[in-house]
Write an enzyme that holds these catalytic residues in place. Structure first.
Site, PDB file in Angstrom:
ATOM      1  N   SER A 236      58.429   7.518  -2.627  1.00  0.00           N
ATOM      2  CA  SER A 236      57.023   7.860  -2.308  1.00  0.00           C
ATOM      3  C   SER A 236      56.222   8.099  -3.581  1.00  0.00           C
ATOM      4  O   SER A 236      55.866   9.234  -3.893  1.00  0.00           O
ATOM      5  CB  SER A 236      56.952   9.060  -1.368  1.00  0.00           C
ATOM      6  OG  SER A 236      57.918  10.036  -1.648  1.00  0.00           O
TER       7      SER A 236
ATOM      8  N   GLY B 184       0.778  -1.234   0.000  1.00  0.00           N
ATOM      9  CA  GLY B 184       0.000   0.000   0.000  1.00  0.00           C
ATOM     10  C   GLY B 184       0.807   1.280   0.000  1.00  0.00           C
ATOM     11  O   GLY B 184       0.309   2.331   0.426  1.00  0.00           O
TER      12      GLY B 184
ATOM     13  N   GLY C  65      67.117   6.852  -8.923  1.00  0.00           N
ATOM     14  CA  GLY C  65      68.152   7.403  -9.794  1.00  0.00           C
ATOM     15  C   GLY C  65      67.949   8.854 -10.163  1.00  0.00           C
ATOM     16  O   GLY C  65      68.695   9.398 -10.983  1.00  0.00           O
TER      17      GLY C  65
ATOM     18  N   LYS D 239      -3.571  -1.551   6.350  1.00  0.00           N
ATOM     19  CA  LYS D 239      -4.721  -2.448   6.160  1.00  0.00           C
ATOM     20  C   LYS D 239      -5.201  -3.041   7.484  1.00  0.00           C
ATOM     21  O   LYS D 239      -5.715  -4.177   7.526  1.00  0.00           O
ATOM     22  CB  LYS D 239      -4.385  -3.548   5.149  1.00  0.00           C
ATOM     23  CG  LYS D 239      -3.882  -2.996   3.808  1.00  0.00           C
ATOM     24  CD  LYS D 239      -3.634  -4.083   2.780  1.00  0.00           C
ATOM     25  CE  LYS D 239      -3.075  -3.486   1.485  1.00  0.00           C
ATOM     26  NZ  LYS D 239      -2.828  -4.487   0.439  1.00  0.00           N
TER      27      LYS D 239
ATOM     28  N   LEU E  14      61.827   9.467  -9.005  1.00  0.00           N
ATOM     29  CA  LEU E  14      62.135   8.104  -9.420  1.00  0.00           C
ATOM     30  C   LEU E  14      63.468   7.642  -8.850  1.00  0.00           C
ATOM     31  O   LEU E  14      64.303   8.456  -8.434  1.00  0.00           O
ATOM     32  CB  LEU E  14      62.177   8.024 -10.947  1.00  0.00           C
ATOM     33  CG  LEU E  14      60.862   8.281 -11.695  1.00  0.00           C
ATOM     34  CD1 LEU E  14      61.121   8.420 -13.188  1.00  0.00           C
ATOM     35  CD2 LEU E  14      59.870   7.153 -11.430  1.00  0.00           C
TER      36      LEU E  14
END
Length: 614
Positions: A524, A16, A453, A144, A451
C-alpha cells in the site's frame, strides 16, 4: 444584519457593463464628488453631451483611451437592505480569463445583452462559464432597449432564446429585465417606458434574491493553512491549526478526522480573531485545537469522520485555458494549487474540447488554446482532498501553474468521480437471520505497510500463530495470495494497485465482521491507499490499526527474499515500489516496527497494541 452579495457583470464587448455599474453606483450615492467631477470633465473633453457612467469603473489608462474594460474592477456599495461587491469584467474574447477571475467568487452574474445585436458568442460563453463556476443565479439584462423604442417583442425573443440556452446549463434561477443603463430605466427604479414589464427593477431584484441557501453548511472542510506554536513560556504547550473554514459548521467537542492520514480526534477549542468562539462556519478564519497530538501540516484537512472528501491522485476536471503563448496538451507537467496544498501534476489525457455555443464535445481535439474549455484527466504526485465542484466549490476548484514561468495558465473545476464503483439501485442488501449479538465479538484489522522485504508477512504470520495459541481467531489475508485468484485480473499500475487494495479492504471487513482478527500485509505505497482502507473499515464499524514496517530500502534490497529487487534493477519488472515507483511513508501509524528488534519482539509489539486497545 444586512447580508453581502457578491456579483459580477458579463457579456460581449460594448454591451454596457461598465455603464450599468456606474449607474448603480451613482444612483445609490456610492460615487465620491471629486470622482464624479472627474468623470463629467472627461466626458466633456470627449465631446459627449452626456456623462459617461462607464468612466466610473474604467480605471486603467488603456481602458479610458479605448473605452473598453480590460482588467477586473471591483466596487463596493450598499443599500439599507444589502451590501454589494460588484466585479466589472471585460467583454473582449481575449480577456475571457479575466472574466473567469472576476466571476469566480460571485454568487450572481448579470449577463448584459445589447438589444440591437441579441445573444452573441461571448454572451453565451460567459453564461456557460458562470454555470461552470457554480453560480446559481443569473440575471439577463437586455440593455439599450431605448434605442429600439422599448420593443417588447424584441425583448421577449432575446429572453426566450437565452432561457432555452440556460436550460441546457446547470442554472435554476434566471431573471430577465429590460433596461437602459445610460438613462437608468429599470436599473434602480421601475420605468414608465415598460408598462408591459411586470417584474422588479434590477436593484430590487439584487436586494431580494435569496442566497443564504447557496453556502454548503453540511460538509465540514477545514484546509490547514498554518500550524501555530507560540514557543513562549505562557503558551509553551499550545498547538493549534489555522485556516479558513471552506464549508460546514465546526463546534467544540465535534469528532473529526485529519486527512489524508485518517486519524480521528475531537475539537477542544476554536479561536477567532477576538478570542474563543462556539462554532465556526464559512468564511470564518479561525484556529482549531485538537484533543490529540497529531502530525498535521499545511495542506492537510479536517473533516467529519463520516463525511470525508475524496482522497485521490487521479481525477477529471473541466478547465478554462488562460495562457497566451502555450497550449494545454496531454503529457505536460504543471503545478496544481488546491485549497492550501500545492502539488506537481501531469495532464494524463484530454477527453474533449467544449464548444460553448453549441455545447458540442469535440473528442478529436488534441490541445486547448487560449480561452478554450475542455475536460481533462490529471494525475498528481501526492494525493489531493477533493469534492465535486457542484457540491463544494471551495474544495472542488483549483488552478494550474506553469512551473517555468510561475504564471497561472488554467482554472479547473473537479468533476464527479465517474470511476467510483457504486452498487446498482436494483441490488438490495440481504439481512441475516443471525444478529450481531448471536455472533462472536467483532474482530479487528491490522494493516501492515512497508516496502517489499520489510518483514510485513513474516511479522503478520508470527502474530497469527501467537494469537491462535492464545485461542484468538486470527487470519493472515495476504495481498499477494489474493492476486492468484480474486485479484488475478489486476496489474501493478497505480490504478490497479488502488483497486487491489480496495478489494482487499472489503474482504478484510467481512472477515473481521465474522469475529476474526485480520492481519493484512500489503505494501500500500500511497497515503491515499491506506486512507481508503481505513475509511472502508470505519464505514463498516471495524477497528483498524496501521502498522508501519520501517525497514530502510537498502536493508530490504539486501534481503530480497523473492528476488524482485534484482529483477527491478535489471529492468525486467516495472512499477516496483522503492525503485521506479514511489512509497509514501506513513506520518502517524498506530505502530512503527524497526529492524533493530527481532521478529519475535516485533510480533509481541503488535499483540501489545491489540491488547491495549481492547
Amino acid at each position: 444584519m444586512t447580508t453581502l452579495l457578491r456579483l459580477a457583470t458579463a457579456g460581449s464587448v460594448d454591451d454596457g457593463k461598465s455603464t450599468l455599474i456606474g449607474r448603480l453606483l451613482y444612483d445609490s450615492k456610492a460615487v465620491m464628488e471629486d470622482q464624479w467631477a472627474s468623470v463629467e470633465q472627461t466626458s466633456k473633453d470627449r465631446g459627449h453631451d452626456y456623462t459617461d457612467l462607464a468612466l466610473v469603473t474604467d480605471g486603467l489608462r488603456a481602458e479610458r483611451e479605448q473605452g473598453i474594460t480590460i482588467d477586473v474592477a471591483y466596487r463596493y456599495f450598499a443599500t439599507p437592505k444589502r451590501k454589494f461587491i460588484i466585479a466589472d469584467t471585460p467583454g473582449h474574447i481575449q480577456y475571457t480569463r479575466n472574466m473567469v477571475t472576476g466571476a469566480s467568487t460571485a454568487q450572481l452574474v448579470i449577463v448584459l445583452v445589447d438589444a440591437r445585436h441579441g445573444l452573441l458568442e461571448q454572451s453565451r460563453r460567459h453564461a456557460f462559464l458562470a454555470s461552470l463556476l457554480g453560480i446559481r443565479h443569473l440575471v439577463l439584462a437586455v440593455n439599450k432597449m431605448d434605442l429600439l423604442g422599448w420593443d417588447q417583442e424584441k425583448f421577449d425573443a432575446i429572453r426566450d432564446e437565452f432561457h432555452a440556452f440556460a436550460a441546457r446549463l446547470d442554472v435554476q434561477d434566471v431573471t430577465s429585465i429590460p433596461i437602459s443603463a445610460l438613462h437608468g430605466d429599470n436599473v434602480v427604479t421601475k420605468s414608465d417606458q415598460t408598462p408591459w414589464y411586470e417584474g422588479p427593477s434590477l436593484l430590487s431584484h439584487l436586494e431580494d434574491v435569496y442566497i443564504a441557501g447557496d453556502r454548503n453548511m453540511v460538509d465540514v472542510r477545514f484546509p490547514v493553512q498554518y500550524v501555530i506554536r507560540p514557543h513562549t513560556l505562557e503558551h509553551q504547550d499550545h498547538r493549534s491549526y489555522a485556516g479558513t473554514v471552506a464549508s460546514g459548521v465546526m463546534r467544540s467537542g465535534d469528532e473529526v478526522v485529519v486527512l489524508p492520514i485518517g486519524k480521528t480526534t475531537r475539537i477542544t477549542a476554536i479561536d477567532g480573531p477576538n478570542g474563543p468562539v462556539a462554532e465556526a462556519f464559512p468564511p470564518m478564519a479561525v484556529s482549531v485545537r485538537l484533543a490529540d497530538d497529531i502530525d498535521i501540516s499545511r495542506g492537510d484537512m479536517i473533516a467529519r469522520t463520516h463525511n470525508q472528501p475524496r482522497i485521490t491522485q487521479e481525477f477529471d476536471a473541466t478547465v478554462c485555458w488562460m495562457a497566451d503563448n502555450a497550449v494545454l496538451e496531454p503529457g505536460r507537467d504543471y503545478v496544481v494549487k488546491h485549497t492550501t496544498r500545492t502539488v506537481r501534476a501531469r495532464i494524463a489525457g484530454l477527453d474533449y474540447r467544449l464548444d460553448v455555443n453549441t455545447l458540442h464535445r469535440d473528442k478529436t481535439a488534441t490541445a486547448l488554446k487560449l480561452n478554450e474549455l475542455g475536460r481533462v484527466s490529471l494525475r498528481t504526485q501526492v494525493p489531493l482532498l477533493l469534492d465535486e465542484y457542484t457540491r463544494n466549490a471551495s474544495t472542488g476548484s483549483f488552478i494550474l501553474i506553469d512551473p517555468d514561468t510561475n504564471g497561472t495558465v488554467a482554472a479547473g473545476m473537479v468533476l464527479r468521480d465517474v470511476s467510483a464503483r457504486t452498487p446498482s439501485p436494483n441490488t438490495v442488501r440481504h439481512r441475516s437471520l443471525v444478529t450481531a449479538q448471536d455472533r462472536p465479538p467483532r474482530g479487528k484489522t491490522v494493516w501492515f505497510t512497508g516496502l517489499s522485504g520489510s518483514g510485513k508477512s513474516s511479522v503478520a504470520m508470527l502474530v497469527e500463530r501467537k494469537l491462535l495459541e492464545k485461542g484468538i481467531s486470527a487470519y493472515v489475508l495476504d495481498g499477494d495470495n489474493l492476486r492468484h485468484g480474486l485479484n488475478a485480473d489486476l496489474g501493478f499500475s497505480m490504478a490497479d494497485r488502488a483497486e487491489n487494495l480496495r478489494r482487499l479492504s472489503h474482504v478484510a471487513t467481512l472477515l473481521a465482521d465474522c469475529g476474526h482478527l485480520v492481519l493484512v500485509p500489503a505494501i500500500s505505497p500511497l497515503a491515499e491507499h491506506r486512507a481508503l482502507a481505513r475509511k472502508v473499515h470505519a464505514d463498516a464499524g471495524i477497528d483498524f490499526f496501521e502498522v508501519f514496517c520501517d525497514t530502510p530500502l537498502q536493508d530490504c534490497e539486501r534481503r530480497d527474499p523473492k528476488g524482485l529487487y534484482a529483477k527491478a534493477r535489471a529492468g525486467e519488472i516495472t512499477h516496483f515500489t522503492g525503485i521506479d515507483s514511489p512509497y509514501q511513508r506513513p506520518k502517524n501509524p498506530d505502530l512503527r516496527l524497526t529492524p533493530d528488534r527481532s521478529i519475535d519482539e516485533q510480533a509481541q509489539e503488535v499483540i501489545d497494541l491489540l491488547e491495549s486497545s481492547s
